[in-house]
Write an enzyme that holds these catalytic residues in place. Structure first.
Site, mmCIF file in Angstrom:
data_model
loop_
_atom_site.group_PDB
_atom_site.id
_atom_site.type_symbol
_atom_site.label_atom_id
_atom_site.label_comp_id
_atom_site.label_asym_id
_atom_site.label_seq_id
_atom_site.Cartn_x
_atom_site.Cartn_y
_atom_site.Cartn_z
ATOM 1 C CE LYS A 126 -39.364 73.887 -34.792
ATOM 2 N NZ LYS A 126 -39.897 73.270 -33.560
ATOM 3 C CG ASP A 166 -43.158 73.985 -34.824
ATOM 4 O OD1 ASP A 166 -42.888 73.613 -33.673
ATOM 5 O OD2 ASP A 166 -43.369 75.189 -35.098
HETATM 6 P P1 NDP Z 1 -50.604 74.158 -35.205
HETATM 7 O O1 NDP Z 1 -50.261 74.683 -36.536
HETATM 8 O O2 NDP Z 1 -51.301 72.858 -35.074
HETATM 9 O O3 NDP Z 1 -51.464 75.218 -34.391
HETATM 10 C C1 NDP Z 1 -50.972 76.484 -34.160
HETATM 11 C C2 NDP Z 1 -52.043 77.313 -33.470
HETATM 12 O O4 NDP Z 1 -51.473 78.537 -33.012
HETATM 13 C C3 NDP Z 1 -53.177 77.705 -34.396
HETATM 14 O O5 NDP Z 1 -54.358 77.833 -33.650
HETATM 15 C C4 NDP Z 1 -52.703 79.055 -34.928
HETATM 16 O O6 NDP Z 1 -53.744 79.905 -35.369
HETATM 17 C C5 NDP Z 1 -52.050 79.647 -33.719
HETATM 18 N N1 NDP Z 1 -50.986 80.560 -34.182
HETATM 19 C C6 NDP Z 1 -49.899 80.256 -34.901
HETATM 20 N N2 NDP Z 1 -49.177 81.345 -35.183
HETATM 21 C C7 NDP Z 1 -49.839 82.366 -34.612
HETATM 22 C C8 NDP Z 1 -49.595 83.742 -34.535
HETATM 23 N N3 NDP Z 1 -48.495 84.291 -35.106
HETATM 24 N N4 NDP Z 1 -50.493 84.494 -33.846
HETATM 25 C C9 NDP Z 1 -51.591 83.934 -33.262
HETATM 26 N N5 NDP Z 1 -51.876 82.628 -33.311
HETATM 27 C C10 NDP Z 1 -51.007 81.855 -33.967
HETATM 28 O O7 NDP Z 1 -49.222 74.127 -34.390
HETATM 29 P P2 NDP Z 1 -48.842 73.332 -33.059
HETATM 30 O O8 NDP Z 1 -50.029 73.189 -32.184
HETATM 31 O O9 NDP Z 1 -48.079 72.148 -33.456
HETATM 32 O O10 NDP Z 1 -47.795 74.354 -32.389
HETATM 33 C C11 NDP Z 1 -48.173 75.322 -31.412
HETATM 34 C C12 NDP Z 1 -46.942 75.742 -30.630
HETATM 35 O O11 NDP Z 1 -46.386 74.592 -29.972
HETATM 36 C C13 NDP Z 1 -45.787 76.326 -31.445
HETATM 37 O O12 NDP Z 1 -45.116 77.286 -30.660
HETATM 38 C C14 NDP Z 1 -44.862 75.129 -31.649
HETATM 39 O O13 NDP Z 1 -43.539 75.518 -31.908
HETATM 40 C C15 NDP Z 1 -45.007 74.444 -30.309
HETATM 41 N N6 NDP Z 1 -44.640 73.038 -30.240
HETATM 42 C C16 NDP Z 1 -45.206 72.120 -31.053
HETATM 43 C C17 NDP Z 1 -44.874 70.784 -30.940
HETATM 44 C C18 NDP Z 1 -45.529 69.720 -31.754
HETATM 45 O O14 NDP Z 1 -45.237 68.544 -31.510
HETATM 46 N N7 NDP Z 1 -46.397 70.034 -32.698
HETATM 47 C C19 NDP Z 1 -43.855 70.341 -29.981
HETATM 48 C C20 NDP Z 1 -43.365 71.378 -29.111
HETATM 49 C C21 NDP Z 1 -43.744 72.666 -29.269
HETATM 50 P P3 NDP Z 1 -53.935 80.185 -36.944
HETATM 51 O O15 NDP Z 1 -54.532 78.927 -37.470
HETATM 52 O O16 NDP Z 1 -54.839 81.362 -37.016
HETATM 53 O O17 NDP Z 1 -52.569 80.465 -37.505
HETATM 54 O O1 2IT Z 2 -40.756 72.146 -31.004
HETATM 55 C C1 2IT Z 2 -40.750 70.897 -30.990
HETATM 56 O O2 2IT Z 2 -40.203 70.255 -30.096
HETATM 57 C C2 2IT Z 2 -41.450 70.204 -32.079
HETATM 58 N N1 2IT Z 2 -42.035 70.858 -32.932
HETATM 59 C C3 2IT Z 2 -41.414 68.700 -32.165
HETATM 60 C C4 2IT Z 2 -40.101 68.228 -32.716
HETATM 61 C C5 2IT Z 2 -40.017 66.746 -33.005
HETATM 62 O O3 2IT Z 2 -38.984 66.386 -33.591
HETATM 63 O O4 2IT Z 2 -40.916 65.972 -32.676
#
Ligand code: NDP
Ligand code: 2IT
Length: 453
Positions: A126, A166
């Site tokens: 990561k 992420d």
């Molecule tokens: P994005 O940046 O697309 O969206 C994140 C969302 O969560 C936004 O709405 C953001 O709001 C909110 N957010 C982030 N940090 C905070 C915080 N500290 N407090 C409140 N709201 C918060 O990210 P993703 O959708 O990609 O990721 C969301 C979650 O999913 C994370 O935990 C990530 O690790 C996990 N994840 C993502 C994957 C992927 O493929 N993208 C895969 C597996 C897990 P704001 O805009 O106000 O910050």
């Molecule tokens: O938390 C996760 O699994 C991710 N942000 C996606 C990682 C990836 O390599 O697609």
């Protein structure tokens, strides 16, 4: 907690004092692994868990760039290369002001188990930076990404380390990062995933995490001969994972009623339908706006601002059947978990990484909630990243249906591994124990086979 794990936790705590998220993740996993370590002295003798909690390599670097006013800005970049036991390091990049090494160690640690569960040959890592893309211009984001990659590129490679997105790193950032990687190395290789469709990306990768979390929920419900159709669902976040969770819930006839960002949450009692979702996607991905704008466009909905001083999040007080936390770590505390249970939620499928605090997990398990931990439920994203790597290596692109079918099959197999392993260890229905032990065993066996490294 047994003597062995107690001693190990004391050592890990002493060595990583200022890294609460990492310690939380290790403690949570160790609680399950104890069951497995008791039965397997060979893991204890080879100090497998002691090696698990120590990254193979951590890279920290300076990222200097120039903002639109001509001022020099300095951020800190990282890549935590956690485990290469079963494949090249694989995991996302996070750009958020709260990023520091402990945050990335927790995420990389979770990634080890998750990637093992996908059934694909993926190691774990990561990375990211304490850079905040919010409020930055397109040009600033591009300059930052180029500066970041100018240092990171030397650690990457299709067979070495393959990042993806992420929080704060989506399609736009991946484009700039990949462009700079290609410029420096003079090679077009699959060393980043989440790429655009026209330049090596995989169909379904943007959708994969959200879709996967919903497929995992379907699998859990099927164990009770139930389905998502007609279920009212809470979704937090409004980014990549939240958006495609809502989309798949709609495909399956469920009714998503909430979304959030760090400013607060919206509740739409009529349900967030396809048209409203399209509007949210435009708001978030194109106009880069805030979710508080939703009720101005859809007046039946309400917006509740976040109250950081509150001891609970009012989103989790909305009565519903299922919850899909898809924003960030520790967004469900003990009180939130109690509220969810008392308001009728009987299924939690985690799209985010470690969204529930340990006390909340205990409450879900005790109450018999179908609880899918992030390292299992959100593995669809990295799984389709793995499929993107396969397509890049073959120089082919599979169809949308082909990738979606593979994703569904992978989520089915992850569910099966969690369920069967939990049963094997006398903890039927505890997906947390199942995910931790099944993920651990695959990597641990590879480590035993490869000697002391
Ligand atoms: P994005 O940046 O697309 O969206 C994140 C969302 O969560 C936004 O709405 C953001 O709001 C909110 N957010 C982030 N940090 C905070 C915080 N500290 N407090 C409140 N709201 C918060 O990210 P993703 O959708 O990609 O990721 C969301 C979650 O999913 C994370 O935990 C990530 O690790 C996990 N994840 C993502 C994957 C992927 O493929 N993208 C895969 C597996 C897990 P704001 O805009 O106000 O910050
Ligand atoms: O938390 C996760 O699994 C991710 N942000 C996606 C990682 C990836 O390599 O697609």
């Amino acid at each position: 907690m047994g003597e062995y794990v107690r001693r190990l936790m004391a050592e890990v705590t002493a060595k990583n004092t200022n890294e609460p998220e990492f310690l939380q993740a290790v403690r949570e996993a160790a609680g399950s692994l104890e069951l497995c370590l008791e039965r397997h002295p060979e893991y204890r003798e080879a100090r497998v868990l002691e090696r698990f909690v120590e990254p193979e390599r951590v890279v920290t670097f300076r990222v200097s760039w120039v903002d639109d006013r001509g001022e020099v800005r300095v951020n800190r970049g990282y890549r935590v290369e956690m485990s290469s036991a079963i494949g090249p390091y694989k995991g996302g990049l996070r750009f958020h002001p709260t990023v520091y090494v402990g945050m990335l160690k927790f995420l990389a640690f979770e990634q080890v188990f998750k990637n093992a569960l996908t059934t694909l040959p993926l190691g774990a890592g990561k990375g990211g930076a304490d850079f905040d893309p919010k409020g930055k211009s397109e040009q600033e984001v591009m300059r930052f990404c180029q500066a970041f990659m100018t240092e990171l590129y030397r650690h990457l490679g299709a067979h070495t380390d393959v990042p993806a997105g992420d929080i704060g790193v989506g399609g736009r950032e991946i484009g700039y990062l990949f462009g700079q990687y290609k410029r420096i190395t003079n090679e077009f290789t699959g060393s980043i995933t989440g790429k655009g469709l026209e330049w090596g990306g995989s169909l379904i990768r943007p959708e994969a995490t959200g879709y996967g979390a919903v497929y995992f929920a379907q699998e859990m419900l099927a164990t009770r001969a139930d389905a998502l159709e007609g279920k009212t669902c809470l979704v937090s976040g409004a980014g990549n994972v939240a958006q495609y969770t809502v989309e798949k819930l709609l495909h399956l006839g469920a009714k998503p009623v909430t979304l959030s960002d760090s400013g607060g949450f919206i509740y739409d009692p009529d349900g967030i339908d396809e048209e409203k979702l399209a509007w949210v996607m435009d708001l978030k991905n194109v106009r880069r706006g805030r979710i508080m704008a939703y009720p101005e466009r859809f007046p039946n909905a309400t917006f509740t601002p976040a109250q950081p001083s509150d001891d609970h999040n009012a989103l989790w007080e909305v009565s519903a059947d299922c919850a899909f936390p898809s924003a960030t770590q520790n967004e469900i505390n003990g009180k939130d978990a109690a509220n969810l249970i008392s308001n009728g939620v009987f299924l939690v499928s985690e799209g985010a990484n470690m969204p529930t605090v340990p006390e909340g997990i205990d409450q879900f398990v005790t109450a018999g909630v179908l609880y899918g931990p992030g390292k299992a439920a959100n593995a669809g994203g990295v799984a389709v990243s793995g499929l993107e790597m396969s397509q890049n290596a073959m120089r082919l692109s599979w169809t949308r249906e082909g990738v979606d079918q593979r994703l569904q099959e992978i989520m089915r197999r992850i569910h099966e591994q969690c369920r069967d392993t939990a049963e094997e260890f006398g903890e039927a229905g505890n997906y947390s124990h199942g995910a931790n032990i099944a993920g651990f065993r695959k990597v641990a066996d590879a480590m035993l086979a490869q000697g002391v490294i």
